[in-house]
Design an enzyme around this catalytic site. Structure first.
Site, PDB file in Angstrom:
ATOM      1  N   SER A 147      41.264  39.360  31.107  1.00  0.00           N
ATOM      2  CA  SER A 147      39.896  39.085  31.530  1.00  0.00           C
ATOM      3  C   SER A 147      39.133  38.339  30.424  1.00  0.00           C
ATOM      4  O   SER A 147      39.528  37.261  30.023  1.00  0.00           O
ATOM      5  CB  SER A 147      39.207  40.381  31.943  1.00  0.00           C
ATOM      6  N   ASP A 171      44.707  37.304  34.283  1.00  0.00           N
ATOM      7  CA  ASP A 171      43.554  37.083  35.152  1.00  0.00           C
ATOM      8  C   ASP A 171      42.299  36.767  34.329  1.00  0.00           C
ATOM      9  O   ASP A 171      41.319  37.527  34.336  1.00  0.00           O
ATOM     10  CB  ASP A 171      43.314  38.288  36.060  1.00  0.00           C
ATOM     11  N   HIS A 232      42.069  42.710  40.061  1.00  0.00           N
ATOM     12  CA  HIS A 232      41.864  42.170  38.716  1.00  0.00           C
ATOM     13  C   HIS A 232      42.713  42.932  37.704  1.00  0.00           C
ATOM     14  O   HIS A 232      43.400  42.328  36.865  1.00  0.00           O
ATOM     15  CB  HIS A 232      40.382  42.282  38.373  1.00  0.00           C
TER      16      HIS A 232
END
Length: 294
Positions: A147, A171, A232
């Site tokens: 992230s 991601d 996610h």
């Protein structure tokens, strides 16, 4: 936006950044926790510019080095860190350095975003110093970020002039990063690989690496997930499983549309794993299961 352990958190992208938090260099509070096969569960803290902390640790300059960086509101104790650390140590006698940047990551999202470049720069300079002092092979350095952490390792790699052998972006965060020049890119390492699992919502959908993998179309819902938060967080889980089992086989896709619908029939490439010799370009699609090892 999910918090460090995947709990959804309402996010206002127009919240003013906390300038007081950025008045000092954000990365100065980075902590570097070392794990090896000699201390797989109890961290040894490496301190930038403290040679004593290195000599007192199990760091081995002749071994490969893996670096793991958490995302927003995460910490060195976030569950993704032992998951990936255990996977690396199961297949390789290596140094695993978990970066804790919670001091900034715990702030509001807009503040954390603005501080990411500095956190990454500090990490990059730490690695340069570590390799100069205690040895290390840039070709055997693998940076892994989830992230916001994906953009941290992107900046770390650029600080080291793109010398790291490999960067894996799990991601990479999308909000406030679409046109941000400080995001992760192909100039961050010799080989940059992206695993997309919540493309277009919390994570990037468009390709930003040398190779971009789109498991199950790269979007929510991933198998076994019912929300973007779950999808996610599936990226670090898939990566950890790939390191241990090396069982995810992607097929090259003609374009992003083909990747998003899973219509990919080209040459094959293993997703994830700890292979430092991977060199390829393009988009790859694959399917996974709904639970470990997926």
């Amino acid at each position: 936006m999910p918090e460090g352990e995947g709990v959804p958190h309402l996010l206002d992208l127009e919240t003013p950044a906390e300038r007081d938090a950025l008045a000092i260099r954000s990365g100065i509070d980075n902590q570097y926790w070392l794990y090896t096969r000699r201390n797989p569960h109890h961290a040894q803290t490496l301190i930038h510019n403290s040679v004593k902390s290195i000599w007192a640790s199990n760091y081995n300059g002749a071994a490969p080095t893996k670096v793991i960086v958490h995302g927003w509101t995460g910490s060195g104790n976030s569950s993704m860190n032992p998951l990936i650390t255990d996977a690396f140590l199961a297949v390789s006698d290596c140094n695993v350095i978990v970066v804790d940047w919670n001091s900034l990551a715990s702030r509001c999202y807009t503040t954390a975003v603005l501080g990411v470049p500095d956190v990454g720069e500090y990490l990059g300079n730490f690695l340069i110093w570590l390799f100069d002092i205690a040895g290390g092979d840039w070709n055997e350095l693998h940076l892994v970020g989830f992230s916001l952490g994906a953009h941290v390792v992107g900046n770390a790699g650029r600080t080291a002039s793109g010398r790291p052998g490999r960067v894996t972006g799990l991601d990479p965060a999308l909000p406030l990063w679409c046109k941000n020049p400080d995001r992760l890119g192909t100039d961050s390492a010799v080989y940059v690989e992206i695993i997309h699992t919540d493309g277009g919502v919390l994570g990037f959908m468009k390709p930003i690496g040398h190779v971009d993998f789109y498991p199950n179309g790269g979007t929510n819902p991933q198998p076994g997930c019912w929300c973007s938060t779950c999808s996610h967080f599936r990226a670090p889980e898939l990566f950890a499983s790939s390191v241990k089992n090396n069982h995810f086989v992607g097929h090259r896709c003609a374009n992003l549309i083909a990747a998003s619908i899973g219509y990919c029939q080209g040459e094959t490439l293993q997703m994830g794993n700890d292979d430092m010799d991977k060199r390829r370009y393009g988009l790859y699609g694959l399917t996974t299961g709904a639970s470990w090892p997926f």
